[in-house]
Design an enzyme around this catalytic site. Structure first.
Site, PDB file in Angstrom:
ATOM      1  N   SER A  96      -6.144 -22.377 -12.443  1.00 46.09           N
ATOM      2  CA  SER A  96      -6.614 -21.468 -11.404  1.00 46.09           C
ATOM      3  C   SER A  96      -5.771 -21.632 -10.144  1.00 46.09           C
ATOM      4  CB  SER A  96      -8.094 -21.727 -11.088  1.00 46.09           C
ATOM      5  OG  SER A  96      -8.649 -20.651 -10.367  1.00 46.09           O
ATOM      6  N   LYS A 112     -12.878 -17.531 -17.386  1.00 48.22           N
ATOM      7  CA  LYS A 112     -12.493 -18.038 -16.078  1.00 48.22           C
ATOM      8  C   LYS A 112     -13.650 -18.727 -15.370  1.00 48.22           C
ATOM      9  CE  LYS A 112      -9.249 -18.413 -13.018  1.00 48.22           C
ATOM     10  NZ  LYS A 112      -9.877 -19.689 -12.657  1.00 48.22           N
ATOM     11  N   SER A 116     -12.603 -17.919  -7.542  1.00 51.56           N
ATOM     12  CA  SER A 116     -11.440 -17.711  -8.403  1.00 51.56           C
ATOM     13  C   SER A 116     -11.653 -16.693  -9.519  1.00 51.56           C
ATOM     14  CB  SER A 116     -10.973 -19.042  -9.005  1.00 51.56           C
ATOM     15  OG  SER A 116     -10.261 -19.785  -8.041  1.00 51.56           O
ATOM     16  N   LYS A 142      -9.244 -13.832  -9.745  1.00 50.65           N
ATOM     17  CA  LYS A 142      -8.003 -13.847 -10.528  1.00 50.65           C
ATOM     18  C   LYS A 142      -8.107 -13.009 -11.798  1.00 50.65           C
ATOM     19  CE  LYS A 142      -6.477 -18.363  -8.819  1.00 50.65           C
ATOM     20  NZ  LYS A 142      -7.614 -18.813  -8.020  1.00 50.65           N
TER      21      LYS A 142
END
Length: 375
Positions: A138, A241, A78, A81
Site C-alpha cells: 500500500s 485491499k 488506502s 488506491k
C-alpha cells in the site's frame, strides 16, 4: 427643545432597533446560508470510527446480500488506491501506459508519508512495480507517482479524473483528492460505492485482477509482503485491499470465491485488525450461506486483548484447503547504464528494459517475459 430631544432619542432608539434587527436578519441569513452550504458540502465523519459500515455483494449479479450503514460517508484511507489501480488498468487496456513503462518519481511523490517503498526523487520505477507496490505494501509514494503519470504530471488533475470515473461508475457518495488515501477532509466514500468499484475491477479487468492475490514481490532484493490478512486466513479469498488511518479506522475490501460464487465484502471503521478480519469473515460466511454454498470448517484462533480486556474469539480461516495459486513476482534490479548501477535500498530504477517476472505458482517456478507493448 425638550420635545426635540425626546424625538431625537426616540428616533435614535428606533434606528438602533432597525439596525439590530437588520444585523440579526443578516446574521441569520448568513448562518442559514452556511448551514445550507454545509449540508451540500461533502464531509466524511471521523466520529464514526467504531461504527461499522459494511456490505456484501454478489460479484456476478450485483445483488446486495447484506448491509449495515452502507451509504454513510467515510474516509477511505488506502482503499482509495482501488480507484488508482482501476485507472491504471484502464490505461493499460487502452494503451495509454504499458507494464514496463517507466514512472518518474517526483519530489512530491517521494515526500509521501508511510507506508511507502522509499522512492527517491529523480529515479524511476515501472508501472508494474508501482501496481505491485500499491497492492502489497500500500505504498503511498508509488501511488502518487503512478497518479502523476496518469494525470499528466499532476496528482490534483489525477484526483479529478478519479472523481469523474467514480461518477461514471455510479459512486455517488465518493470524492477523491489524492491517489494514495492519505488524510484529506474532503476525500470520502461509502461501503456501497467501494463495492461497486470492486465489482467493476473484477468484471472489467479480469486480466489484471491476479495482482491482488500476489502475497509478496521483490523490490531491489528485498521482499515486500502483502498486508491483506484475508489472503492467509480466509478460504477462497483472492484480494483486494486494506486501509487504515487514525481517523478512518480499519478498512477492508475482500473478494472470495467458492463453488463458482464470487462475493465482495466491504468493512469500514473497525477499531482493530482482528475485529476487521472477524467481521469480514462473518459477513462473507453469511453471504455464501445465503447463496447456497456449503460452509467451510475453520479453526478458531484465540486473540487475547492486552491490559486485562476480555478475550476475543476470532474465526480465522485456514488456507489449507484452498488450492489457489501462491505467487511471488520478482522484478528486476536496475540495469547498468553509463556507469550508474547503484541505488540505495528501496530506490527505483533509473532506466528499465524488457524484464522477466519470476513467478512461483503452486510450488513451481515459472518465468514470464514482458515486451514493450501491453495495450
Amino acid at each position: 427643545m425638550a420635545d426635540s430631544s425626546v424625538l431625537y432619542h426616540k428616533r435614535g432608539w428606533f434606528a438602533r432597533l432597525r439596525r439590530g434587527r437588520a444585523l440579526r436578519v443578516s446574521l441569520g441569513l448568513s448562518a442559514g446560508y452556511i448551514a445550507v452550504m454545509a449540508g451540500f458540502a461533502p464531509r466524511a465523519h471521523a466520529q464514526y470510527v467504531g461504527q461499522i459500515s459494511s456490505i456484501v455483494m454478489d460479484a456476478r449479479t450485483g445483488a446486495v446480500l447484506s448491509q449495515s450503514s452502507p451509504d454513510l460517508q467515510r474516509y477511505p484511507a488506502s482503499l482509495t488506491k482501488l480507484m488508482t489501480l482501476y485507472l491504471a488498468f484502464k490505461g493499460l487496456r487502452t494503451g495509454q501506459i504499458t507494464l514496463d513503462q517507466t514512472v518518474p518519481v517526483s519530489a512530491h511523490a517521494a515526500s509521501m508519508e508511510p507506508s511507502k517503498l522509499g522512492l527517491v526523487p529523480g529515479t524511476y520505477l515501472t508501472v508494474e512495480q508501482a501496481i505491485l507496490g500499491l497492492v502489497t505494501k500500500s505504498a503511498n509514494d508509488a501511488a502518487c507517482a503512478l497518479g502523476e503519470l496518469l494525470g499528466g504530471g499532476s496528482e490534483d488533475r489525477f484526483a479529478d479524473l478519479m472523481t469523474g470515473q467514480a461518477r461514471t461508475l455510479g459512486m455517488t457518495r465518493t470524492i477523491f483528492r489524492n491517489a494514495s488515501g492519505l488524510p484529506d477532509p474532503d476525500q470520502m466514500t461509502s461501503a456501497r460505492d467501494l463495492a461497486l468499484l470492486t465489482r467493476q475491477i473484477i468484471t472489467e479487468f479480469p486480466e489484471y485482477y491476479h495482482y491482488f492475490s500476489v502475497p509478496a514481490f521483490y523490490f531491489h532484493g528485498r521482499q515486500v509482503p502483502n498486508h491483506d490478512p484475508m489472503l492467509r486466513i480466509y478460504p477462497g479469498a483472492d484480494g483486494l485491499k486494506t486501509g487504515y488511518t487514525a481517523i478512518a479506522g480499519r478498512n477492508l475490501v475482500t473478494s472470495a470465491i467458492r463453488d463458482n460464487v464470487r462475493l465482495i465484502g466491504v468493512v469500514l471503521g473497525a477499531r482493530s485488525n482482528p475485529q476487521r478480519s472477524a467481521i469480514m469473515a462473518s459477513i462473507l460466511d453469511d453471504g455464501f450461506r445465503e447463496e447456497g454454498v456449503a460452509d467451510v470448517r475453520r479453526p478458531l484462533v484465540l486473540a487475547r486483548a492486552r491490559r486485562g480486556r476480555a478475550a476475543m474469539m476470532l474465526a480465522a480461516a485456514s488456507r489449507g484447503g484452498y488450492a489457489g495459486p501462491e505467487q511471488v513476482a520478482e522484478l528486476p534490479a536496475a540495469p547498468h547504464r553509463r556507469g550508474v548501477a547503484h541505488h540505495g535500498r528501496g530506490h527505483a530504477v533509473s532506466h528499465v528494459s524488457p524484464h522477466v517476472v519470476h513467478m512461483i505458482v503452486a510450488g513451481h517456478a515459472a518465468h514470464r517475459r514482458h515486451g514493450h507493448n501491453h495495450g
